[in-house]
Enzyme design. Sequence first.
Site, PDB file in Angstrom:
ATOM      1  CG  HIS A 108      -1.838   1.159   1.343  1.00 13.59           C
ATOM      2  ND1 HIS A 108      -2.486   1.703   0.249  1.00 13.59           N
ATOM      3  CD2 HIS A 108      -2.244   1.893   2.412  1.00 13.59           C
ATOM      4  CE1 HIS A 108      -3.257   2.708   0.648  1.00 13.59           C
ATOM      5  NE2 HIS A 108      -3.116   2.861   1.949  1.00 13.59           N
ATOM      6  CD  GLU A 231     -33.365  -9.852   2.216  1.00 11.48           C
ATOM      7  OE1 GLU A 231     -33.487  -9.252   1.120  1.00 11.48           O
ATOM      8  OE2 GLU A 231     -34.325 -10.310   2.850  1.00 11.48           O
TER       9      GLU A 231
END
Length: 331
Positions: A108, A231
Site C-alpha cells: 500500500h 440481505e
Amino acid sequence: MAKIYYDKDCNLKLLDGKVVGIIGYGSQGHAQAQNLRDSGCQVIVAEAKGNQGWKDAQATGFKVLLADEVAKQADIIVMLAPDQLHREIFCQSIEKGLAPGNTLMFSHGFNIHYGQVIPPPDIDVSMIAPKAPGHIMRQLFTQGIGVPAIVAIHQDASGKAKDTALAYAKGIGCSRAGVIETTFAEETETDLFGEQTVLCGGVTSLIKAGFEILVEAGYQPEIAYFEVLHELKLIIDLIYQGGLSYMRYSVSDTAEYGDYTRGLRVIDDMVKDEMRQILAEIQDGTFAKEWILENQAGHPVFNALRRMDKEHPIELVGAELRKMMPWLKGK
C-alpha cells in the site's frame, strides 16, 4: 487502457540468490511469505519478539528475527506490518540496515505517498499490492490460481525496479491472474477514496441510516436488520460475480425498477459533491495529516468512534439474530 502483466512477462529467476525479508507476519505477511517459499525463494520474517506473529512464523518453519536483523540480511525488504507502524519500524529498524541496490517494497502506498517513509536514493522502491485478503491469496495459490495485483514504482535506482517487482508478483502467484500497472499516488488515493466513500464509510453509513429510518417508522428492529444488512451479502455476491447488470438480472423486476428510479434519489448530486470533497482531502493530504496526528495522540477519536458504533442498535440486534444462523462463524 491499463498495462497488465502476466506470468510470461515476469522472470522469477531474478529472485535467485536474493533474500526476501517480510516485515510483519499478519494477513498479507503470512500469505506472501508462504507463497514465495513455495515458489523457491529464500524468505526470512521480521516480527516483534514473542508476539503471535513471531510464534506463527516459527510454527510454519520460517527463520524469525527482529526487523533490524532482517534489514541487514535481506536484499528485498517488504513492509507488511500495519500502515501506522511503518514510519517507526523504518526509522528505528530498517533504514540503517539498507544497502545500495536493496529493494524496499510495499503493498500500500500511504507512507511513501505522504512522506512518512523517506527511503535513501540508492535503493529501489516499489509496490506489489494483491487485491484480496491474505488468506484468500494463500488458498488460491495452493490451488494453482492467483489473485490480481497492482504494481507501482516510486524509485528506480537500479534500472530494474519494475522487473524485480514483477518477479516478486510471480513469486506470490499474482501474475497468474494479472498485475496492473499504476503509481503510488493513484493506488493510495483511489484506495482511500474507495474505503471512505463506498466500501466501508459509505456502505456502513447507508446500512445504519436505513435501519434507523425503518425503526423510527415503527418497524421491528429484527425485520429492519434483515432487510438492510443481512440481505446485502446476496446483492454483493451477485455484483462481485458478474457486475451490476448480473445483479439486476438476478433480482426481481420490482427490485430492478426500484434500483433505477430510487437509487439516484439517495445518492444524489449533494452526496457526489461530498464525495468530491473527500477526494480533495485525500489528494491534498488533509486526511493523511488527520490520521497521522490521531495515531500520534494514541487514537482517542478512533477508539471513541469504535466504541460508539459497537453499541449501535443494529449491532446489538444483529448479535442476537446471528445466533439463529449456525452456519455463520462468530467473530
